[in-house]
Design a protein around this motif. Structure first.
Motif, PDB file in Angstrom:
ATOM      1  N   MET A 124      39.108  48.784  29.701  1.00  0.00           N
ATOM      2  CA  MET A 124      39.825  48.413  28.474  1.00  0.00           C
ATOM      3  C   MET A 124      39.590  46.937  28.135  1.00  0.00           C
ATOM      4  N   ALA A 125      39.544  46.099  29.166  1.00  0.00           N
ATOM      5  CA  ALA A 125      39.276  44.672  28.926  1.00  0.00           C
ATOM      6  C   ALA A 125      37.869  44.489  28.348  1.00  0.00           C
ATOM      7  N   LEU A 127      36.108  46.816  26.678  1.00  0.00           N
ATOM      8  CA  LEU A 127      36.078  47.374  25.326  1.00  0.00           C
ATOM      9  C   LEU A 127      36.730  46.410  24.331  1.00  0.00           C
ATOM     10  N   ASP A 128      37.770  45.730  24.788  1.00  0.00           N
ATOM     11  CA  ASP A 128      38.402  44.714  23.956  1.00  0.00           C
ATOM     12  C   ASP A 128      37.418  43.576  23.694  1.00  0.00           C
ATOM     13  N   ARG A 129      36.697  43.203  24.720  1.00  0.00           N
ATOM     14  CA  ARG A 129      35.741  42.110  24.601  1.00  0.00           C
ATOM     15  C   ARG A 129      34.629  42.421  23.602  1.00  0.00           C
ATOM     16  N   GLY A 131      35.062  44.441  21.138  1.00  0.00           N
ATOM     17  CA  GLY A 131      35.707  44.676  19.853  1.00  0.00           C
ATOM     18  C   GLY A 131      36.001  46.124  19.497  1.00  0.00           C
ATOM     19  N   ALA A 133      38.332  48.233  21.562  1.00  0.00           N
ATOM     20  CA  ALA A 133      39.403  48.776  22.407  1.00  0.00           C
ATOM     21  C   ALA A 133      40.163  49.886  21.691  1.00  0.00           C
ATOM     22  N   ASN A 134      40.247  49.788  20.365  1.00  0.00           N
ATOM     23  CA  ASN A 134      40.985  50.800  19.589  1.00  0.00           C
ATOM     24  C   ASN A 134      40.221  52.129  19.471  1.00  0.00           C
ATOM     25  N   GLN A 147      29.224  50.662  16.925  1.00  0.00           N
ATOM     26  CA  GLN A 147      30.308  50.823  17.905  1.00  0.00           C
ATOM     27  C   GLN A 147      29.802  51.526  19.158  1.00  0.00           C
TER      28      GLN A 147
END
Length: 248
Positions: A124-125, A127-129, A131, A133-134, A147
């Protein structure tokens, strides 16, 4: 491993596909934290070069060493090597029947034997990095190409690789999605990840590379720092190549 010793060394590497001699005595040394961008006309051997570094393509002669060890031929040692060398392909190669989060956690859980909860937290970290995570609970087909490629980068990073190989990571993308992938790659380069990038994106080569390697006809024709290479290519092949792509 001695300080200052290169991470990846190719020494007089040759590769044949039948009568085609696609890599001809290629020697190249890549330091830790270095970003090397490989450019050249189609069919010059760039992708093959990239794929030999984690033995997706076995070589016919010469040697390749990674982190001081010659590439293993097969078996567990090769699997270990591949987990140390992240690879991002032109086509995203995500598992279609698994969610983005499952794609990213699969390797760490199966290969690195991480606990599922820890693997998910790190995924998750990552995927957040990059862009997205959603998008973690979606399947690859529900995502845009840009994506999906960012998910593929997160998946490679989840294995905590010592180096990352990118084989034309933006060539299958619509033009408006190229930037979002290159931004992630540029931030990786800035953080000191060792990277070998085969690409047609000259802007990335100019801004993110430490060194540009130009290949033609299976040979490493010249290499230089980006500013020097783009301003003063020394070989006729490179001058010709640049005159064609930089005027368009």
């Amino acid at each position: 491993m001695a300080e200052g010793e290169p991470l990846i060394v190719l020494d007089r590497v040759n590769k044949h596909f039948g009568p085609l001699h696609v890599l001809q005595d290629v020697s190249l040394s890549i330091d830790r934290g270095e970003v090397v961008v490989v450019i050249g006309p189609s069919g010059s051997g760039k992708s093959t070069l990239c794929r030999t570094i984690n033995r997706l393509e076995p070589i016919n002669s010469g040697t390749i060493t990674f982190d001081g060890q010659e590439l293993p031929a097969e078996g567990r040692a090769l699997a270990r090597l591949r987990s140390d060398v992240g690879m991002v392909f032109q086509s995203f190669n995500l598992f279609a029947h698994k969610t983005i989060l499952e794609n990213v956690t699969l390797g760490p859980i199966k290969v690195r034997k991480e606990k599922p909860a820890e693997a998910r937290e790190r995924a998750m970290a990552l995927l957040d990095r990059v862009g997205i995570a959603n998008q973690a609970d979606k399947y690859p087909a529900m995502l845009s190409g840009g994506q999906q490629q960012r998910a593929a980068i997160a998946r490679a990073l989840a294995m905590r690789p010592k180096a990352m190989l990118f084989d034309e990571p933006t060539s299958a993308l619509d033009p408006e999605m190229v930037g979002e992938v290159l931004d992630v790659m540029t931030s990786l380069a800035a953080e000191g990840m060792t990277m070998v990038v085969v690409t047609h994106e000259m802007g990335f080569a100019r801004h993110a590379a430490n060194r540009v390697v130009f290949m033609a006809d299976g040979q490493l024709v010249e290499q230089a720092a980006p500013a020097e290479f783009f301003a003063n290519p020394t070989s006729d092949r490179a001058k010709d190549f640049l005159s064609k792509i930089l005027t368009h």
